[in-house]
Design a protein around this motif. Structure first.
Motif, PDB file in Angstrom:
ATOM      1  N   GLN A 198       0.813  -1.207   0.000  1.00 55.69           N
ATOM      2  CA  GLN A 198       0.000   0.000   0.000  1.00 55.69           C
ATOM      3  C   GLN A 198       0.849   1.260   0.000  1.00 55.69           C
ATOM      4  OE1 GLN A 198      -2.444  -0.507   3.459  1.00 55.69           O
ATOM      5  NE2 GLN A 198      -3.717  -2.111   2.537  1.00 55.69           N
ATOM      6  N   LYS A 199       1.951   1.234   0.735  1.00 54.45           N
ATOM      7  CA  LYS A 199       2.773   2.435   0.871  1.00 54.45           C
ATOM      8  C   LYS A 199       3.694   2.662  -0.326  1.00 54.45           C
ATOM      9  CE  LYS A 199       3.203   3.450   5.807  1.00 54.45           C
ATOM     10  NZ  LYS A 199       2.039   2.780   6.344  1.00 54.45           N
ATOM     11  N   MET A 200       4.083   1.574  -1.018  1.00 52.37           N
ATOM     12  CA  MET A 200       5.149   1.733  -1.996  1.00 52.37           C
ATOM     13  C   MET A 200       4.833   1.090  -3.345  1.00 52.37           C
ATOM     14  SD  MET A 200       9.178   1.238  -1.099  1.00 52.37           S
ATOM     15  CE  MET A 200       8.808   1.733   0.561  1.00 52.37           C
ATOM     16  N   ALA A 201       4.748  -0.217  -3.412  1.00 55.74           N
ATOM     17  CA  ALA A 201       4.565  -0.890  -4.705  1.00 55.74           C
ATOM     18  C   ALA A 201       4.221  -2.350  -4.465  1.00 55.74           C
ATOM     19  CB  ALA A 201       5.835  -0.796  -5.554  1.00 55.74           C
ATOM     20  N   ARG A 202       3.621  -2.978  -5.498  1.00 52.99           N
ATOM     21  CA  ARG A 202       3.312  -4.408  -5.412  1.00 52.99           C
ATOM     22  C   ARG A 202       4.558  -5.251  -5.589  1.00 52.99           C
ATOM     23  NH1 ARG A 202      -1.150  -7.774  -5.971  1.00 52.99           N
ATOM     24  NH2 ARG A 202      -0.692  -9.818  -6.879  1.00 52.99           N
TER      25      ARG A 202
ATOM     26  N   SER B 187      10.829  -5.443  -6.265  1.00 56.41           N
ATOM     27  CA  SER B 187      11.937  -4.757  -6.952  1.00 56.41           C
ATOM     28  C   SER B 187      11.791  -3.243  -6.884  1.00 56.41           C
ATOM     29  CB  SER B 187      12.028  -5.214  -8.404  1.00 56.41           C
ATOM     30  OG  SER B 187      10.814  -4.941  -9.095  1.00 56.41           O
ATOM     31  N   ASN B 188      10.602  -2.774  -6.547  1.00 56.29           N
ATOM     32  CA  ASN B 188      10.355  -1.326  -6.455  1.00 56.29           C
ATOM     33  C   ASN B 188      10.339  -0.811  -5.022  1.00 56.29           C
ATOM     34  OD1 ASN B 188      10.064  -0.941  -9.285  1.00 56.29           O
ATOM     35  ND2 ASN B 188       7.974  -1.761  -9.186  1.00 56.29           N
ATOM     36  N   TRP B 189      10.687  -1.670  -4.081  1.00 53.11           N
ATOM     37  CA  TRP B 189      10.745  -1.226  -2.684  1.00 53.11           C
ATOM     38  C   TRP B 189      12.109  -0.600  -2.388  1.00 53.11           C
ATOM     39  CZ3 TRP B 189       8.873  -6.499  -0.267  1.00 53.11           C
ATOM     40  CH2 TRP B 189       7.536  -6.717  -0.634  1.00 53.11           C
ATOM     41  N   GLU B 190      12.102   0.488  -1.658  1.00 53.56           N
ATOM     42  CA  GLU B 190      13.345   1.147  -1.241  1.00 53.56           C
ATOM     43  C   GLU B 190      13.157   1.685   0.171  1.00 53.56           C
ATOM     44  OE1 GLU B 190      14.399   4.170  -4.032  1.00 53.56           O
ATOM     45  OE2 GLU B 190      15.060   2.739  -5.570  1.00 53.56           O
ATOM     46  N   TRP B 191      14.107   1.394   1.048  1.00 54.23           N
ATOM     47  CA  TRP B 191      14.043   1.838   2.437  1.00 54.23           C
ATOM     48  C   TRP B 191      13.963   3.360   2.527  1.00 54.23           C
ATOM     49  CZ3 TRP B 191      12.469   1.901   6.954  1.00 54.23           C
ATOM     50  CH2 TRP B 191      13.169   2.339   8.076  1.00 54.23           C
ATOM     51  N   GLY B 192      14.732   4.064   1.702  1.00 55.04           N
ATOM     52  CA  GLY B 192      14.749   5.520   1.774  1.00 55.04           C
ATOM     53  C   GLY B 192      13.416   6.172   1.443  1.00 55.04           C
TER      54      GLY B 192
ATOM     55  N   TYR C 246       8.030   5.767  10.184  1.00 53.57           N
ATOM     56  CA  TYR C 246       9.376   5.500   9.690  1.00 53.57           C
ATOM     57  C   TYR C 246      10.200   6.781   9.504  1.00 53.57           C
ATOM     58  CZ  TYR C 246       6.897   1.185   8.738  1.00 53.57           C
ATOM     59  OH  TYR C 246       6.135   0.050   8.882  1.00 53.57           O
ATOM     60  N   THR C 247       9.601   7.924   9.801  1.00 54.95           N
ATOM     61  CA  THR C 247      10.256   9.214   9.611  1.00 54.95           C
ATOM     62  C   THR C 247      11.489   9.328  10.515  1.00 54.95           C
ATOM     63  OG1 THR C 247       8.164  10.266   9.053  1.00 54.95           O
ATOM     64  CG2 THR C 247       9.950  11.706   9.770  1.00 54.95           C
ATOM     65  N   VAL C 248      12.542   9.907   9.992  1.00 50.49           N
ATOM     66  CA  VAL C 248      13.781  10.088  10.748  1.00 50.49           C
ATOM     67  C   VAL C 248      13.555  11.101  11.863  1.00 50.49           C
ATOM     68  CG1 VAL C 248      16.186  10.831  10.616  1.00 50.49           C
ATOM     69  CG2 VAL C 248      15.177   9.514   8.739  1.00 50.49           C
ATOM     70  N   THR C 249      13.944  10.739  13.084  1.00 45.90           N
ATOM     71  CA  THR C 249      13.765  11.617  14.247  1.00 45.90           C
ATOM     72  C   THR C 249      15.079  12.167  14.784  1.00 45.90           C
ATOM     73  OG1 THR C 249      13.817   9.710  15.735  1.00 45.90           O
ATOM     74  CG2 THR C 249      11.647  10.443  14.959  1.00 45.90           C
ATOM     75  N   ALA C 250      16.180  11.494  14.531  1.00 43.22           N
ATOM     76  CA  ALA C 250      17.493  11.957  14.996  1.00 43.22           C
ATOM     77  C   ALA C 250      18.547  11.449  14.021  1.00 43.22           C
ATOM     78  CB  ALA C 250      17.792  11.461  16.407  1.00 43.22           C
ATOM     79  N   THR C 251      19.656  12.156  13.932  1.00 44.32           N
ATOM     80  CA  THR C 251      20.687  11.834  12.950  1.00 44.32           C
ATOM     81  C   THR C 251      22.069  12.099  13.534  1.00 44.32           C
ATOM     82  OG1 THR C 251      20.861  14.079  12.054  1.00 44.32           O
ATOM     83  CG2 THR C 251      19.178  12.648  11.078  1.00 44.32           C
TER      84      THR C 251
END
Length: 843
Positions: free
Chosen positions: A708-712, A715-720, A769-774
């Motif tokens: 739902q968030k990215m692709a079926r 091969s089209n999934w990406e962590w970023g 999954y949003t970045v909170t600290a870096t």
């Protein structure tokens, strides 16, 4: 038609003229505050000319004949680049945000005033050495020289926007106390376990202490090494353990008390967001001796993990005496805080140092029995100290006043929620309880100290002995200090005030009326962990356990669980000879050791449906690294989040749900060996679930979610694409007005890494999954040749929203690249792009 055409043309010209004027006005307002990087500027109080050389990234290198001139120029340069940030910070630390932003900031102001940060900073001024006191005044003189010739939109775009809201505000002159108060803010960000104390206590209302402790497993010494392998010290510091469970059974955990704790928790968690804190706070630093390097000299690396803010929390600077000697001993370069003179992390001509958070337990919560302004202690009612605080609130004619009550342990922070104080006192008067309860905080940073002296002493230090002498003055926040010098030595020192408790360990709030819970003193500096030239030539600090179990004194139970530190150590040992580039590559390591632990169990789960099994198949042959383009990392992290939710959300209250960091790595590691643990059972269903039931459901749910968030297609999934960073201005970037937010914020940026990974781009599994600290900056110092060192900032040196240096380092940072770190005069000259000369005003 001709007449109509003429009207249209004239109207068009008029409209175009208006748009040009508007555009010109906007451009003028935006650029009006940009600092002057070339030419000559008069600066009050100089003894001689001061030269400021900037490179292509606007990073300033300041050259002066005396320390007074050097720090005055630094004050002017900081004000040029980041005065609004400085002004915002001092409003935070003085509890005066509501003067700028109205009633929305009032609760935060009340909390800070109750703690009394500014008052403590003012008391510290009298404890500092004469030279430090002078440097703070010199710095303030430089800031105020800038304020004398700049105001309103000429200071920063933020002031222009605030003026549109009707805020009639002109900044006050800068003072030495403004600088010191920021150290209190950093101490709050990096000290204590107050949130964990509150969480444990709230859980204790429902669960046994034993069940709660299963969520706080012991440090895995067998798998992740502490910083030091030995911990013997010369003096005794025995302690006993006394959890609150028995006190709870005596009725301490009333609904009103828990409500007060909720208030404290809410306000305290709101404050760190303002200071730049986020989930996943920590840091990496390590140092290796010449035995491990290509040059035969040490290398030192550091990347502090803090909340991602716009602008970034650090600004880079070089501070150089033209003739280095006793009269002018500074030749230092590194990362500083705007608003504070000197360099916090970096190197001088002889040594380099880095920080990570030691995070000892230096805050305790005390449950106090109160009756009006009296508090019970040792079976006697005693008067509390009281003071009145007044708040000016933008948009309100009348000020707001509160009374702060303070016990022997510290201020009653439960009073911050005035409704909570009234609820408790009303209940007491109605006879529900013999007295009302309050919550007081005892915190080492509320003791005035000499941390500012320590920073200047580190900037001057030329060897290990002088560095340790500086560290002895470093009171708060307690840090892991790593050290290297040009003679080839490396070292580690833990500084700071760390309390010795007569009874208990600070894991739970304790009864303030009982004298046995009083602090009896602080760990002597001579007994704090230290190491010099270890035999293996490696020191790694990444918030893991500092000492083994045999160490005499109690530091904390809330270590990071060592997954980052062990990965760094393993990388160093496998690397052979290291150079600066190899050290920097370790900083970018994205291996997820939780995945390495969990994936074998996930692959054993049988899934019949081909579509659902496609997600599981991405984990086969995965190397457990998490670059932004990784499909396996994307799927695994969705599984991880679903697994934590399925396991714990049914049994834990919402505010205590797992964030997914290293503690939860260890909790799951333990539970995987207990397939029928009650934690696996989903209490929302009639059947009893085991480990494999929950693992299967997490795999299946993750397949649906990622589709739902990215692709079926995997091969089209990406962590970023899930794991994004938006650099958000701490004030106007959260306005909720799209145009204003876009003016000050930048991003989103797609990142790799993750929580409790060396490339520590943290995220909160209870939220998304949003970045909170870096990593707020990265640096590698080469002690064989300082000019071969590398550094990078999260954003840039400028706080001006449309300056070319606002985010000119961000794209490099995202790609894992660094900048050359020019230090010697020749290297600075080679990188020179701009020059400003500060001169004495003509009489």
């Amino acid at each position: 038609m001709r007449r109509l055409l003429r009207v249209v043309i004239i109207s068009g010209i008029a409209l175009a003229t208006v748009l040009v004027v508007i555009a010109g006005t906007v451009v003028f307002v935006v650029r009006h505050s940009f600092p002057t990087y070339d030419g000559t500027i008069e600066l009050t109080g100089l003894d001689a000319d001061v030269e400021v050389v900037r490179d292509a990234n606007g990073i300033p290198q300041i050259y002066a004949d005396s320390p007074s001139d050097l720090f005055a120029a630094q004050g002017y340069v900081h004000a040029q680049d980041r005065f609004f940030e400085m002004d915002f910070r001092r409003h935070v630390t003085a509890g005066r945000l509501s003067e700028l932003f109205g009633s929305d900031a009032l609760e935060t102001d009340k909390f800070v005033r109750t703690l009394g940060w500014r008052k403590v900073a003012e008391k510290e001024l009298g404890l500092l050495s004469p030279s430090t006191r002078q440097y703070l005044d010199d710095y303030a003189r430089g800031v105020n020289s800038y304020l004398d010739t700049h105001s309103g939109s000429g200071l920063s775009l933020e002031y222009a926007v605030l003026s549109l809201k009707g805020t009639d505000y002109r900044p006050e002159p800068w003072t030495a106390a403004d600088s010191l108060a920021w150290l209190k803010a950093m101490a709050w960000d990096l000290g204590g376990n107050m949130d964990e104390e509150i969480t444990r206590t709230k859980l204790l209302a429902t669960y046994t202490a034993r069940n709660i402790e299963s969520l706080y497993p012991p440090y895995p010494y067998d798998r992740n090494e502490p910083i030091m392998s030995t911990g013997a010290v010369g003096s005794d510091g025995k302690f006993t353990t006394a959890p609150l469970a028995s006190e709870a059974r005596r009725g301490m955990l009333t609904k009103d008390l828990l409500k007060s704790l909720d208030t404290v928790d809410k306000v305290a968690k709101g404050l760190p967001q303002l200071l730049g804190r986020g989930d996943g706070i920590g840091s990496n630093s390590w140092v290796v001796s010449g035995d491990h390097t290509t040059t035969g000299k040490p290398l030192l690396a550091n990347d502090p993990h803090l909340g991602a803010t716009m602008p970034g929390i650090w600004t880079q600077v070089g501070l150089h005496c033209n003739n280095v000697g006793q009269a002018c001993p500074y030749d230092v370069s590194g990362f500083s805080f705007s608003g504070l003179p000197g360099v916090v992390i970096g190197h001088n001509n002889a040594i380099s140092w880095g920080f990570t958070n030691l995070d000892p337990d230096v805050t305790d919560l005390y449950l106090e029995r109160v009756d009006g302004n009296n508090v019970l202690y040792n079976n006697k009612w005693r008067a509390m100290a009281t003071r009145e605080e007044t708040f000016k609130v933008a948009g309100q004619d009348e000020p707001v006043k509160i009374t702060v009550r303070e016990t022997r342990h510290g201020p009653l922070i439960s009073d911050v929620g005035e409704d909570q104080r009234e609820t408790g006192e009303t209940a007491a008067k109605q006879g529900k309880y013999p007295t009302a309860y309050g919550v007081a905080i005892q915190w080492t940073a509320l003791n005035p100290g000499r941390t500012a002296d320590a920073l200047f002493a580190m900037n001057r230090a030329q060897n290990w002995t002088q560095f340790r002498a500086a560290a002895q003055l470093f009171q708060v926040p307690s840090q892991n200090l790593v050290y290297a010098d040009t003679e080839g030595h490396i070292g580690y020192q833990a500084p700071g005030l760390i309390p010795i408790r007569k009874t208990g360990r600070g894991d739970w709030p304790v009864p303030g009326w009982d004298p046995k819970y009083h602090w009896t003193g602080y760990i002597p500096f001579a007994a704090l962990p230290t190491e010099f030239d270890p035999a293996d030539g490696i020191i790694v600090t990444a918030n893991q356990a500092v000492v083994p179990r045999t160490y005499t004194y109690y530091l904390t139970n809330d270590w990071d669980y060592g997954y980052r530190s062990q990965q760094i150590l393993d990388r160093i040992k496998a690397a052979g000879k290291l150079d600066a580039n190899a050290m920097a590559s370790i900083q970018l390591d994205t291996k997820n050791r939780a995945a390495e632990m969990l994936v074998p169990y996930l692959l054993q789960i049988g899934i019949d449906d081909d579509f659902q099994r496609q997600g599981q198949d991405t984990l086969r042959d995965w190397d457990f690294t998490q670059p932004p383009d990784s499909a396996a990392a994307a799927y695994f992290n969705v599984v991880w989040r679903n697994l934590l939710a399925l396991t714990f959300h049914d049994q834990l209250p919402e505010g205590t749900w797992p964030d997914g960091g290293s503690r939860w790595f260890e909790v799951i590691h333990t539970l995987l060996a207990q397939p029928n643990s009650g934690w696996w059972d989903d209490l929302r269903t009639p059947q009893h679930e085991s480990r494999d039931d929950i693992l299967r459901e997490a795999l299946v749910d993750a397949r649906q979610e990622i589709t739902q968030k990215m692709a079926r297609e995997p091969s089209n999934w990406e962590w970023g694409r899930l794991h994004k960073l938006t650099l958000t201005n701490q004030t106007l970037g959260k306005s909720g007005i799209g145009m204003v937010d876009r003016m000050f914020n930048r991003g989103p940026y797609e990142l790799g890494g993750g929580s409790s990974i060396v490339d520590a781009t943290a995220w909160d599994a209870s939220e998304g999954y949003t970045v909170t600290a870096t990593p707020s900056m990265r640096m590698v110092v080469d002690l064989s040749d300082f000019d071969k060192s590398r550094w990078i900032n999260l954003t840039g040196v400028s706080g001006h929203a449309f300056s070319s240096h606002y985010t000119d380092q961000t794209d490099l940072w995202v790609r894992g690249e660094t900048l050359p770190w020019a230090y010697t005069k020749g290297a600075v000259e080679a990188a020179r792009e701009h020059t400003v000369t500060f001169t004495k005003p003509e009489s």
